[in-house]
Write an enzyme that holds these catalytic residues in place. Structure first.
Site, PDB file in Angstrom:
ATOM      1  N   SER A   1     169.706   9.037 -40.132  1.00 12.37           N
ATOM      2  CA  SER A   1     169.628   7.802 -40.916  1.00 12.37           C
ATOM      3  C   SER A   1     169.052   6.693 -40.040  1.00 12.37           C
ATOM      4  O   SER A   1     169.231   6.699 -38.811  1.00 12.37           O
ATOM      5  CB  SER A   1     171.041   7.425 -41.356  1.00 12.37           C
ATOM      6  OG  SER A   1     171.094   6.067 -41.715  1.00 12.37           O
ATOM      7  N   SER A   2     168.419   5.716 -40.682  1.00 14.22           N
ATOM      8  CA  SER A   2     167.821   4.621 -39.918  1.00 14.22           C
ATOM      9  C   SER A   2     168.871   3.727 -39.259  1.00 14.22           C
ATOM     10  O   SER A   2     168.518   2.888 -38.429  1.00 14.22           O
ATOM     11  CB  SER A   2     166.910   3.783 -40.811  1.00 14.22           C
ATOM     12  OG  SER A   2     167.647   3.213 -41.861  1.00 14.22           O
ATOM     13  N   CYS A   3     170.155   3.913 -39.589  1.00 13.03           N
ATOM     14  CA  CYS A   3     171.174   3.083 -38.946  1.00 13.03           C
ATOM     15  C   CYS A   3     171.464   3.537 -37.513  1.00 13.03           C
ATOM     16  O   CYS A   3     172.281   2.928 -36.825  1.00 13.03           O
ATOM     17  CB  CYS A   3     172.447   3.023 -39.770  1.00 13.03           C
ATOM     18  SG  CYS A   3     173.283   4.586 -39.862  1.00 13.03           S
TER      19      CYS A   3
ATOM     20  N   TYR B   1     179.373   6.108 -38.045  1.00 13.10           N
ATOM     21  CA  TYR B   1     178.426   6.994 -38.736  1.00 13.10           C
ATOM     22  C   TYR B   1     177.152   7.141 -37.897  1.00 13.10           C
ATOM     23  O   TYR B   1     176.641   8.252 -37.697  1.00 13.10           O
ATOM     24  CB  TYR B   1     178.103   6.396 -40.107  1.00 13.10           C
ATOM     25  CG  TYR B   1     177.059   7.128 -40.897  1.00 13.10           C
ATOM     26  CD1 TYR B   1     177.355   8.319 -41.554  1.00 13.10           C
ATOM     27  CD2 TYR B   1     175.762   6.618 -41.022  1.00 13.10           C
ATOM     28  CE1 TYR B   1     176.383   8.981 -42.297  1.00 13.10           C
ATOM     29  CE2 TYR B   1     174.794   7.265 -41.756  1.00 13.10           C
ATOM     30  CZ  TYR B   1     175.111   8.450 -42.395  1.00 13.10           C
ATOM     31  OH  TYR B   1     174.144   9.105 -43.127  1.00 13.10           O
TER      32      TYR B   1
ATOM     33  N   LYS C   1     175.330  10.464 -36.134  1.00 15.24           N
ATOM     34  CA  LYS C   1     173.939  10.868 -36.390  1.00 15.24           C
ATOM     35  C   LYS C   1     173.141  10.950 -35.081  1.00 15.24           C
ATOM     36  O   LYS C   1     172.285  11.821 -34.923  1.00 15.24           O
ATOM     37  CB  LYS C   1     173.286   9.911 -37.390  1.00 15.24           C
ATOM     38  CG  LYS C   1     173.856  10.041 -38.805  1.00 15.24           C
ATOM     39  CD  LYS C   1     173.578  11.434 -39.347  1.00 15.24           C
ATOM     40  CE  LYS C   1     174.028  11.628 -40.776  1.00 15.24           C
ATOM     41  NZ  LYS C   1     173.788  13.010 -41.258  1.00 15.24           N
TER      42      LYS C   1
ATOM     43  N   HIS D   1     175.837   2.792 -52.214  1.00 14.68           N
ATOM     44  CA  HIS D   1     174.800   1.975 -51.578  1.00 14.68           C
ATOM     45  C   HIS D   1     174.335   0.897 -52.561  1.00 14.68           C
ATOM     46  O   HIS D   1     174.682   0.917 -53.737  1.00 14.68           O
ATOM     47  CB  HIS D   1     173.617   2.854 -51.165  1.00 14.68           C
ATOM     48  CG  HIS D   1     173.923   3.746 -50.008  1.00 14.68           C
ATOM     49  ND1 HIS D   1     174.201   5.078 -50.151  1.00 14.68           N
ATOM     50  CD2 HIS D   1     174.030   3.484 -48.679  1.00 14.68           C
ATOM     51  CE1 HIS D   1     174.448   5.604 -48.961  1.00 14.68           C
ATOM     52  NE2 HIS D   1     174.360   4.661 -48.057  1.00 14.68           N
TER      53      HIS D   1
END
Ligand code: GFB
Length: 326
Positions: free
Chosen positions: A120-122, A149, A153, A192
């Site tokens: 994920s981009s986070c 999270y 990842k 989301h």
């Protein structure tokens, strides 16, 4: 096309492949299954969470020994919006670490030819130069609302890299931006932003409510990718990419949450006031991905946000009332 990330281990999936999709009932996994079927490939190997707990390494190893997949899409994850992450940080880090560890380790031990891990981009720092290149990973502190999270990842990326380094495994990683599309979760607080706003604005438009409350300030910016585009990117990377570095997957275009709210209001027919609840978190202010790497390989997104949202909203509006809470 650049060949610098290629080695001699990758080969496009063909009908001899035994494909396992972990998380086939989720939004991403089900889009991957649709994309595989569109290519005329057989139904992939797949198990529901009640048939197989992916957090259980022994059960996952047993399944892999029995099924002997050649290609694995690791799309299973515990996911949720900004509030779900903030409310259940222990679940987000534990479940994701266990799923990744179990599946990646078992894939190595059973000799899977290729595995694609989805992050994920986070994973990127809360404050960092925009657009964000893959090289900006671990150059700064994470956004606190989703750090557990994000760390899980990041661990997934490192698991893939470590198995490549130590065992020569062809395990690759893709980092998508914020996703939306069929199979999304419309939970009123856990979802989301896109499904949350579709639900709120659609309901308000039907009831004639004068105002809709959105979270935060409306100023954060997000990049949104339709999940069918992501699925195509996953199949594409499985075919052509054999590099150690993870690959960003996005549109390269972002918008403010205010602009998103106005677009969803228009598409749902809501003409009242949009209010901002500053007691709710904004999260990271911007996380626009630099997609040069995947663009150079030859993949581009197809679905623009407004058209994608229109299709998703039409589908949502056509559902019976009781199905709208799902
Ligand atoms: O999509 P979202 O929950 O996740 O929120 P993140 C995006 C932005 O929309 C935030 C605002 O600034 C929210 O404050 N927002 C406005 C709303 N109204 C709403 C609403 O009604 N519901 C929701 N959910 N948001 C998640 C991470 O971050 O993104 C995950 O927590 C993951 O780890 C995922 O990375 C892709 O983009 O902030």
């Amino acid at each position: 096309m650049s060949t610098e990330h290629f080695d001699d281990k990758g080969s496009p999936i063909d009908n001899g492949a035994r494909i396992y999709v972990a998380g086939h009932r989720g939004m991403v996994g089900s889009a991957i299954v649709r994309a595989l079927k569109q290519r005329g490939l057989d139904d992939p190997i797949a198990f529901t969470s009640s048939e197989l707990d992916l957090r259980d390494p022994t059960a996952v190893q047993r399944m892999m020994d029995r099924e002997r997949p050649t290609h694995v899409y690791l799309a299973a994850a515990k996911v949720g919006g900004i509030k779900a992450n903030a409310d259940a940080p222990a679940d987000f880090i534990f479940d994701n670490l266990m799923i990744e560890t179990s599946v990646i380790r078992a894939a190595h031990l059973t000799g899977v030819s290729k595995l694609l891990f989805l992050g994920s981009s986070c994973i990127y720092p809360k404050v960092t130069a925009q657009p964000i290149t893959e090289g900006q990973l671990m150059t700064g502190a994470l956004e606190p609302t989703n750090a557990p999270y994000a760390l899980a990842k990041i661990a997934g990326i490192e698991l893939c890299k470590a198995h490549r380094k130590q065992h020569g495994s062809n395990f690759i990683s893709a980092m998508p931006t914020n996703l939306y599309g069929p199979g999304d979760n419309y939970h009123p607080t856990g979802s989301h932003v896109i499904p949350a706003l579709i639900r709120k604005f659609h309901k308000a438009a039907l009831s004639g409510a004068p105002a809709v409350d959105c979270w935060g300030s409306g100023t954060p910016r997000r990049e949104f990718l339709h999940v069918d585009d992501l699925a195509e990117a996953c199949l594409f990377l499985m075919d052509v990419y054999n590099g150690e570095e993870h690959v960003n997957v996005g549109t390269g275009v972002d918008m403010s949450i205010l602009e998103l709210a106005e677009m969803i209001a228009k598409l749902t027919g809501f003409s009242g006031e949009i209010c901002w609840d500053s007691s709710q978190p904004d999260g990271t202010m911007r996380k626009q991905l630099d997609c040069s790497r995947i663009h150079a390989l030859g993949w581009h997104h197809q679905v623009e946000v407004e058209a994608g949202l229109r299709a998703v909203i039409d589908d949502y509006a056509a559902r019976p009332d009781e199905a709208r809470s799902k």
